[in-house]
Design an enzyme around this catalytic site. Structure first.
Site, mmCIF file in Angstrom:
data_model
loop_
_atom_site.group_PDB
_atom_site.id
_atom_site.type_symbol
_atom_site.label_atom_id
_atom_site.label_comp_id
_atom_site.label_asym_id
_atom_site.label_seq_id
_atom_site.Cartn_x
_atom_site.Cartn_y
_atom_site.Cartn_z
ATOM 1 N N ASP A 1 -9.731 1.661 6.163
ATOM 2 C CA ASP A 1 -9.755 1.588 4.704
ATOM 3 C C ASP A 1 -10.911 2.383 4.108
ATOM 4 O O ASP A 1 -10.781 2.976 3.029
ATOM 5 C CB ASP A 1 -9.914 0.133 4.233
ATOM 6 C CG ASP A 1 -8.638 -0.679 4.307
ATOM 7 O OD1 ASP A 1 -7.649 -0.206 4.913
ATOM 8 O OD2 ASP A 1 -8.622 -1.790 3.758
ATOM 9 N N GLU B 1 0.836 -1.192 0.000
ATOM 10 C CA GLU B 1 0.000 0.000 0.000
ATOM 11 C C GLU B 1 0.875 1.248 0.000
ATOM 12 O O GLU B 1 0.773 2.112 -0.880
ATOM 13 C CB GLU B 1 -0.891 -0.022 1.243
ATOM 14 C CG GLU B 1 -1.650 1.249 1.553
ATOM 15 C CD GLU B 1 -2.227 1.187 2.967
ATOM 16 O OE1 GLU B 1 -3.447 1.065 3.065
ATOM 17 O OE2 GLU B 1 -1.445 1.252 3.942
#
Length: 377
Positions: free
Chosen positions: A260, A67
């Site tokens: 998220d 990420e």
């Protein structure tokens, strides 16, 4: 960043800050300050290591994630920092790439700063960001050879994402029956913040010719899915969900608007900026801002179920929540509410604590989007 960049298609990008009276000079100064905070300042999350490599660290968890590395590469493209991009990419390929095993040709989602893999599996949001950053690098700086044949590597990543388990060994990252991205290759559920139809629309131009129809379908499927995953009354979405958009209840605490989930509004807003807004999704973004507005029921510091029910939890990344709610202003009509969040975001400092990795990366992307600096190449 150079205003003459070869962005595709040729267009003028919306600078929301100028709508509300901020000068281009102060916007450019703030953009430079954000880069310095992440990459060079006393609370940086970027570290250079020999021989000529670098990594982005999740300082709260003391690891390096696909990420963060893919986000760092995307920031490097947007800021025209070819040197930083290559240092990150070299680290990724040396320590994260998995050449063999059941996840061959994917990237280990978590690795120690010393380069030891903490996991033998990938997280699909990393792969899709790697691919887009590499395509942009190819178009912004041109192709090199080997490791620096950026577009070749991007196409290879996407080839495995689609065809593993089909013409190639392994498991795909997209569900073939519905064209939706999985949470992990083994999963039968998804994560709303993984859905990047604005990327898939470009993959349909840049990926292998045989897969361009797939990416067109994936873009349409994700836009339709997001309508279902984002609550029509609150604008909130869960962290994980079923393929039909309902909160995924089998994973404790991941069915709330949390962590998220914050990225989703930024993604929807950027999709609208690049490719045009979907009226229903624009309405969802307006509902999100109304929910957290001074007249709304929400508080930016509280965790909520998607129906707006407050949970007995506080958010871990307050700057990320504000930044991404403010980013929705890119895709909604100018109003007192959108001005409220843009102005609040402008005056919000980046985080300096253990949660700064996630918060400051989303802060940076939200700023780029709102200032017309998050561009296609």
């Amino acid at each position: 960043m150079d205003s003459t960049d070869k962005t595709v298609p040729a267009r003028k990008y919306t600078n929301v800050f100028t709508w509300y009276g901020y000068s281009e000079q102060v916007i450019q100064t703030r953009a430079a300050e954000i880069w310095d905070a992440i990459f060079t300042g006393p609370y940086k999350i970027y570290t250079e290591v020999p021989p000529d490599m670098a990594y982005i660290e999740d300082v709260g968890n003391a690891d390096v994630r696909t990420e963060g590395m893919s986000y760092g590469m995307m920031l490097a493209v947007q800021y025209d920092r070819h040197d930083v991009f290559d240092k990150l990419w070299r680290w990724v390929m040396k320590y994260m790439y998995m050449p063999t095993g059941r996840h061959a040709h994917y990237f280990a989602w978590s690795v120690s700063p010393e380069g030891v893999k903490n996991a033998d599996g990938p997280a699909p949001d990393g792969e899709e960001y790697f691919a887009m950053a590499l395509f942009f690098a190819s178009r912004r700086w041109d192709e090199g050879e080997g490791l620096y044949a950026y577009a070749d590597h991007a196409r290879d990543i996407l080839r495995h994402c689609v065809h593993n388990g089909d013409t190639l060994p392994g498991l795909p990252m997209w569900e073939r029956g519905n064209y939706l991205i999985k949470f992990i290759p083994e999963a039968d559920f998804t994560d709303p913040s993984y859905h990047l139809p604005h990327f898939y629309t470009l993959f349909a131009e840049y990926a292998d010719t045989q897969d361009r129809g797939f990416w067109q379908q994936a873009a349409a499927a994700s836009r339709a899915y997001l309508v279902q995953a984002i609550n029509p009354e609150t604008g909130l979405n869960p962290e994980y969900s079923t393929y039909t958009g309902e909160p995924y209840l089998a994973s404790p605490d991941h069915h709330f608007f949390f962590s998220d989930a914050y990225r989703t509004s930024l993604n929807v807003a950027l999709d609208a900026e690049w490719w045009g807004s979907t009226p229903v999704l624009q309405d969802r973004l307006e509902k999100l801002q109304q929910f957290f507005s001074p007249d709304g029921p929400g508080n930016l510091g509280t965790v909520y179920a998607v129906d707006g029910e407050a949970q007995n939890q506080t958010v871990r990344h307050p700057a990320a929540v504000l930044a991404t709610v403010a980013a929705a202003s890119l895709a909604v009509p100018a109003s007192d509410t959108s001005l409220y969040f843009v102005d609040m975001f402008w005056h919000r400092a980046l985080e300096t604590g253990s949660g700064r990795y996630y918060s400051n990366l989303l802060y940076a992307f939200s700023f780029l989007a709102l200032s017309g600096r998050y561009r296609m190449f």
